[in-house]
Write a protein that holds these residues in place. Structure first.
Motif, PDB file in Angstrom:
ATOM      1  N   LEU A   1       0.830  -1.204   0.000  1.00  0.00           N
ATOM      2  CA  LEU A   1       0.000   0.000   0.000  1.00  0.00           C
ATOM      3  C   LEU A   1       0.864   1.254   0.000  1.00  0.00           C
ATOM      4  N   ALA A   2       1.977   1.213   0.688  1.00  0.00           N
ATOM      5  CA  ALA A   2       2.846   2.391   0.832  1.00  0.00           C
ATOM      6  C   ALA A   2       3.458   2.830  -0.490  1.00  0.00           C
ATOM      7  N   ASP A   3       3.815   1.879  -1.355  1.00  0.00           N
ATOM      8  CA  ASP A   3       4.450   2.256  -2.618  1.00  0.00           C
ATOM      9  C   ASP A   3       3.450   2.443  -3.761  1.00  0.00           C
ATOM     10  N   GLY A   4       2.167   2.268  -3.491  1.00  0.00           N
ATOM     11  CA  GLY A   4       1.136   2.492  -4.502  1.00  0.00           C
ATOM     12  C   GLY A   4       0.921   1.340  -5.458  1.00  0.00           C
ATOM     13  N   SER A   5       1.648   0.233  -5.273  1.00  0.00           N
ATOM     14  CA  SER A   5       1.453  -0.901  -6.176  1.00  0.00           C
ATOM     15  C   SER A   5       0.199  -1.696  -5.819  1.00  0.00           C
ATOM     16  N   LEU A   6      -0.391  -1.396  -4.664  1.00  0.00           N
ATOM     17  CA  LEU A   6      -1.654  -1.978  -4.230  1.00  0.00           C
ATOM     18  C   LEU A   6      -2.552  -0.831  -3.777  1.00  0.00           C
ATOM     19  N   ARG A   7      -3.763  -0.774  -4.343  1.00  0.00           N
ATOM     20  CA  ARG A   7      -4.666   0.339  -4.067  1.00  0.00           C
ATOM     21  C   ARG A   7      -6.061  -0.179  -3.710  1.00  0.00           C
ATOM     22  N   VAL A   8      -6.740   0.560  -2.838  1.00  0.00           N
ATOM     23  CA  VAL A   8      -8.079   0.190  -2.387  1.00  0.00           C
ATOM     24  C   VAL A   8      -9.057   1.254  -2.868  1.00  0.00           C
ATOM     25  N   ALA A   9     -10.096   0.826  -3.591  1.00  0.00           N
ATOM     26  CA  ALA A   9     -11.100   1.766  -4.102  1.00  0.00           C
ATOM     27  C   ALA A   9     -11.995   2.265  -2.970  1.00  0.00           C
ATOM     28  N   THR A  10     -12.352   3.542  -3.046  1.00  0.00           N
ATOM     29  CA  THR A  10     -13.348   4.101  -2.139  1.00  0.00           C
ATOM     30  C   THR A  10     -14.654   3.335  -2.357  1.00  0.00           C
ATOM     31  N   PRO A  11     -15.343   2.951  -1.301  1.00  0.00           N
ATOM     32  CA  PRO A  11     -16.545   2.111  -1.451  1.00  0.00           C
ATOM     33  C   PRO A  11     -17.769   2.876  -1.965  1.00  0.00           C
ATOM     34  N   LEU A  12     -17.751   3.136  -3.270  1.00  0.00           N
ATOM     35  CA  LEU A  12     -18.853   3.853  -3.914  1.00  0.00           C
ATOM     36  C   LEU A  12     -19.734   2.940  -4.757  1.00  0.00           C
ATOM     37  N   LEU A  13     -19.193   1.799  -5.167  1.00  0.00           N
ATOM     38  CA  LEU A  13     -19.871   0.950  -6.138  1.00  0.00           C
ATOM     39  C   LEU A  13     -20.656  -0.162  -5.454  1.00  0.00           C
ATOM     40  N   GLN A  14     -21.842  -0.425  -5.987  1.00  0.00           N
ATOM     41  CA  GLN A  14     -22.719  -1.460  -5.455  1.00  0.00           C
ATOM     42  C   GLN A  14     -22.563  -2.749  -6.247  1.00  0.00           C
ATOM     43  N   ARG A  15     -22.895  -3.854  -5.608  1.00  0.00           N
ATOM     44  CA  ARG A  15     -22.857  -5.161  -6.260  1.00  0.00           C
ATOM     45  C   ARG A  15     -24.176  -5.435  -6.974  1.00  0.00           C
ATOM     46  N   PHE A  16     -24.078  -5.886  -8.243  1.00  0.00           N
ATOM     47  CA  PHE A  16     -25.277  -6.220  -9.002  1.00  0.00           C
ATOM     48  C   PHE A  16     -25.229  -7.606  -9.640  1.00  0.00           C
TER      49      PHE A  16
END
Length: 164
Positions: free
Chosen positions: A16-31
């Motif tokens: 996470l620190a080097d940006g090679s792994l990123r977490v999306a802000t939880p805006l999207l719903q499951r369909f």
């Protein structure tokens, strides 16, 4: 196959620190009918026109996730049940849309992962507009062609390469 984003993040937290792994802000719903999915990212930028979405999903998608930046438009849908079925037939792992879908009750029965902002009953226009395999940014992170996306009930993560 089942993926647990929380476990993957725990195992690879240093990335996470080097940006090679990123977490999306939880805006999207499951369909979609598939709760968890993962694969190489294929990107598309298209505003209120799903012509290129159809073109992309008509290709063999084995091992890939289509990420569509619809500029967060809530005025029409970029994916419906027919395109979700096309994607499933062509082996796509999932579809992530910064925009809307329609036919959500049917899409919930199709074995494909789908994440989107919301539903909207109006279909999009078809002018053949859009850009393929370009860097995208929404939900607080970058989505780059060829990188790895993993989604489950807890969220979406993106990494430069597949996480074991």
């Amino acid at each position: 196959m089942s993926y647990q984003t929380a476990d993957l993040l725990d195992a690879h937290e240093a990335r996470l620190a080097d940006g090679s792994l990123r977490v999306a802000t939880p805006l999207l719903q499951r369909f979609g009918g598939r709760e968890s999915f993962a694969g190489r990212i294929s990107t598309l930028r298209s505003f209120e026109d799903n012509s290129k979405v159809r073109e992309a999903l008509a290709e063999p998608g084995t091992g890939r996730v289509l990420v569509v930046d619809g500029a967060a438009s809530l005025r029409c849908a970029l994916l419906g049940d027919q395109l979700a079925e096309l994607a499933q037939r062509n082996g796509w792992e999932g579809i992530v849309i910064n925009g809307c879908i329609r036919d959500s009750a049917v899409i919930a029965t199709i074995d494909i992962g789908v994440r989107a902002l919301a539903t909207h009953p109006l279909k999009s226009v078809k002018r053949g507009l859009g850009e393929r395999e370009v860097p995208l940014a929404f939900a607080g992170i970058a989505f780059l062609p060829g990188e790895w996306l993993c989604a489950d009930a807890d969220g979406i993560i993106v990494c430069r390469d597949a996480l074991a």
